[in-house]
Scaffold this motif. Sequence first.
Motif, mmCIF file in Angstrom:
data_model
loop_
_atom_site.group_PDB
_atom_site.id
_atom_site.type_symbol
_atom_site.label_atom_id
_atom_site.label_comp_id
_atom_site.label_asym_id
_atom_site.label_seq_id
_atom_site.Cartn_x
_atom_site.Cartn_y
_atom_site.Cartn_z
ATOM 1 N N TYR A 298 0.801 -1.225 0.000
ATOM 2 C CA TYR A 298 0.000 0.000 0.000
ATOM 3 C C TYR A 298 0.839 1.283 0.000
ATOM 4 O O TYR A 298 0.559 2.188 -0.804
ATOM 5 N N PRO A 299 1.879 1.438 0.857
ATOM 6 C CA PRO A 299 2.625 2.705 0.842
ATOM 7 C C PRO A 299 3.278 3.011 -0.498
ATOM 8 O O PRO A 299 3.368 4.180 -0.890
ATOM 9 N N ILE A 300 3.721 1.970 -1.208
ATOM 10 C CA ILE A 300 4.329 2.193 -2.523
ATOM 11 C C ILE A 300 3.278 2.684 -3.508
ATOM 12 O O ILE A 300 3.446 3.719 -4.171
ATOM 13 N N THR A 301 2.185 1.935 -3.616
ATOM 14 C CA THR A 301 1.146 2.277 -4.588
ATOM 15 C C THR A 301 0.505 3.620 -4.267
ATOM 16 O O THR A 301 0.221 4.407 -5.173
ATOM 17 N N GLN A 302 0.292 3.891 -2.987
ATOM 18 C CA GLN A 302 -0.305 5.167 -2.598
ATOM 19 C C GLN A 302 0.602 6.335 -2.962
ATOM 20 O O GLN A 302 0.140 7.360 -3.478
ATOM 21 N N ALA A 303 1.908 6.188 -2.727
ATOM 22 C CA ALA A 303 2.853 7.262 -3.059
ATOM 23 C C ALA A 303 2.921 7.486 -4.567
ATOM 24 O O ALA A 303 2.954 8.629 -5.042
ATOM 25 N N ILE A 304 2.918 6.398 -5.328
ATOM 26 C CA ILE A 304 2.953 6.522 -6.787
ATOM 27 C C ILE A 304 1.648 7.116 -7.293
ATOM 28 O O ILE A 304 1.641 7.946 -8.218
ATOM 29 N N ALA A 305 0.531 6.734 -6.688
ATOM 30 C CA ALA A 305 -0.768 7.287 -7.095
ATOM 31 C C ALA A 305 -0.816 8.801 -6.867
ATOM 32 O O ALA A 305 -1.324 9.551 -7.710
ATOM 33 N N GLN B 43 17.563 -13.891 5.501
ATOM 34 C CA GLN B 43 16.669 -14.988 5.126
ATOM 35 C C GLN B 43 16.133 -15.666 6.384
ATOM 36 O O GLN B 43 16.837 -15.706 7.391
ATOM 37 N N PRO B 44 14.909 -16.139 6.376
ATOM 38 C CA PRO B 44 14.016 -16.329 5.217
ATOM 39 C C PRO B 44 13.033 -15.181 4.989
ATOM 40 O O PRO B 44 12.017 -15.370 4.314
ATOM 41 N N PHE B 45 13.335 -13.991 5.519
ATOM 42 C CA PHE B 45 12.326 -12.929 5.518
ATOM 43 C C PHE B 45 12.487 -11.884 4.414
ATOM 44 O O PHE B 45 11.842 -10.846 4.455
ATOM 45 N N SER B 46 13.363 -12.133 3.427
ATOM 46 C CA SER B 46 13.393 -11.292 2.232
ATOM 47 C C SER B 46 12.365 -11.836 1.250
ATOM 48 O O SER B 46 12.350 -13.044 0.985
ATOM 49 N N ARG B 47 11.529 -10.978 0.706
ATOM 50 C CA ARG B 47 10.453 -11.473 -0.168
ATOM 51 C C ARG B 47 10.083 -10.417 -1.207
ATOM 52 O O ARG B 47 10.164 -9.214 -0.954
ATOM 53 N N PRO B 48 9.664 -10.846 -2.392
ATOM 54 C CA PRO B 48 9.225 -9.896 -3.418
ATOM 55 C C PRO B 48 7.813 -9.390 -3.142
ATOM 56 O O PRO B 48 6.990 -10.074 -2.529
ATOM 57 N N LEU B 49 7.553 -8.188 -3.610
ATOM 58 C CA LEU B 49 6.234 -7.568 -3.542
ATOM 59 C C LEU B 49 5.727 -7.354 -4.963
ATOM 60 O O LEU B 49 6.515 -7.114 -5.876
ATOM 61 N N PHE B 50 4.402 -7.412 -5.147
ATOM 62 C CA PHE B 50 3.823 -7.422 -6.492
ATOM 63 C C PHE B 50 2.636 -6.468 -6.618
ATOM 64 O O PHE B 50 1.990 -6.113 -5.630
ATOM 65 N N ILE B 51 2.348 -6.141 -7.875
ATOM 66 C CA ILE B 51 1.007 -5.711 -8.252
ATOM 67 C C ILE B 51 0.522 -6.675 -9.334
ATOM 68 O O ILE B 51 1.310 -7.160 -10.144
ATOM 69 N N TYR C 276 3.666 3.724 -13.014
ATOM 70 C CA TYR C 276 4.096 2.961 -11.830
ATOM 71 C C TYR C 276 5.471 2.331 -12.068
ATOM 72 O O TYR C 276 6.392 2.495 -11.257
ATOM 73 N N ILE C 277 5.598 1.596 -13.163
ATOM 74 C CA ILE C 277 6.851 0.900 -13.453
ATOM 75 C C ILE C 277 7.998 1.893 -13.631
ATOM 76 O O ILE C 277 9.114 1.679 -13.141
#
Length: 355
Positions: free
Chosen positions: A58-65, A270-278, A298-299
């Motif tokens: 949410y913080p990424i998408t909200q900032a980009i929006a 690790q193991p707590f590094s993970r990718p985030l998606f839309i 966005y991209i």
Amino acid sequence: MSAAPKKLALALGVLVLATNCATNSNTSTQTQQPQKVTEVSNAETVKTVNVDGSSTVYPITQAIAKEFQTNSQNKSNQAQVKVNFSGTSGGFEKFCTGQTDISNASRPILKAEMDKCNKNNVRFIELPVAFDALTIAVHPQNNWAQDITIAELKKIWEPAAQNKITRWNQVRATWPDRPLKLYGAGDKSGTFDYFTEAVVGKPGDSRTDYTASEDDEVLVDGISKDPNALGYFGFAYFEENQNKLKALAVNNGQGAVSPSRQTVEKNTYQPFSRPLFIYVNAQSAQNKPAVKHFVDFYIENAPKIVSSIGYVPLTEEGYHLAKVHFNRGKVGTVFEGEAQINLTLGELLRKQAKF
């Protein structure tokens, strides 16, 4: 709708359909079927981009929006982006019934969700946008815990711990005999799915006697007010509130490592590094120019926004591949309907390159 947007929508539809037909579908786990380009009569609906899902993303998408709304090119198009959060699972429930155009996700789409999307003829484009360092946090007054092992986290969070592991000294004998108050993601959250699989060994396998929320701000607030607290959430929420939180280093058997951009990039957290998606509704990208414009924006702007929020950006090649996949209308997922633990930036890039 005016004539110009109609022509653009139809042109986009033809372009995506043509490229889909030319794409080898063997690497995708979602059936690629022709899209029906539908007529959308409501001009306001066409110019509105609806986003829901992960509170971590949410913080990424909200900032980009917000930046998109003030962008001069967008002002002429008057597109509006509405960003909400209900957790990754909650977001996919809406997305796979066609209620949203974009779904934020802190884990890959699961098989059951893919089936629901297919059932409702919702084709999706999977776009990685950042990496997260899922963070274990305590109150700053906690002066006894500096690190924690995966085995200790399992001892705390496994279902068998319910109403039994309730004090700090039950986790590690050298820790004080004080109440252990737990805060964590709700069961609609992708963070909940990822954490439980990484720690307990099975997605969703967790004790339930803790303060749960899909809103990470609620978790931050609870931990910051409770000296006996321990909880987990996305790294950006720790970064924003590090004056009132303390992060624990995590020991997976190879030494204690603290969450940071550097440890994610070095593949040591690790193991707590993970990718985030839309996830983008492919039909929305065809029929709604506002969706196409927003995802392109966005991209293009993700690298700087992701860094400013506190997450780890992908490589330049990673964002290039996301742009190529989106513009080609590449539907499906490279994860075969399963979350993947211990994924690195390099491994994600190799998966994208093969997609």
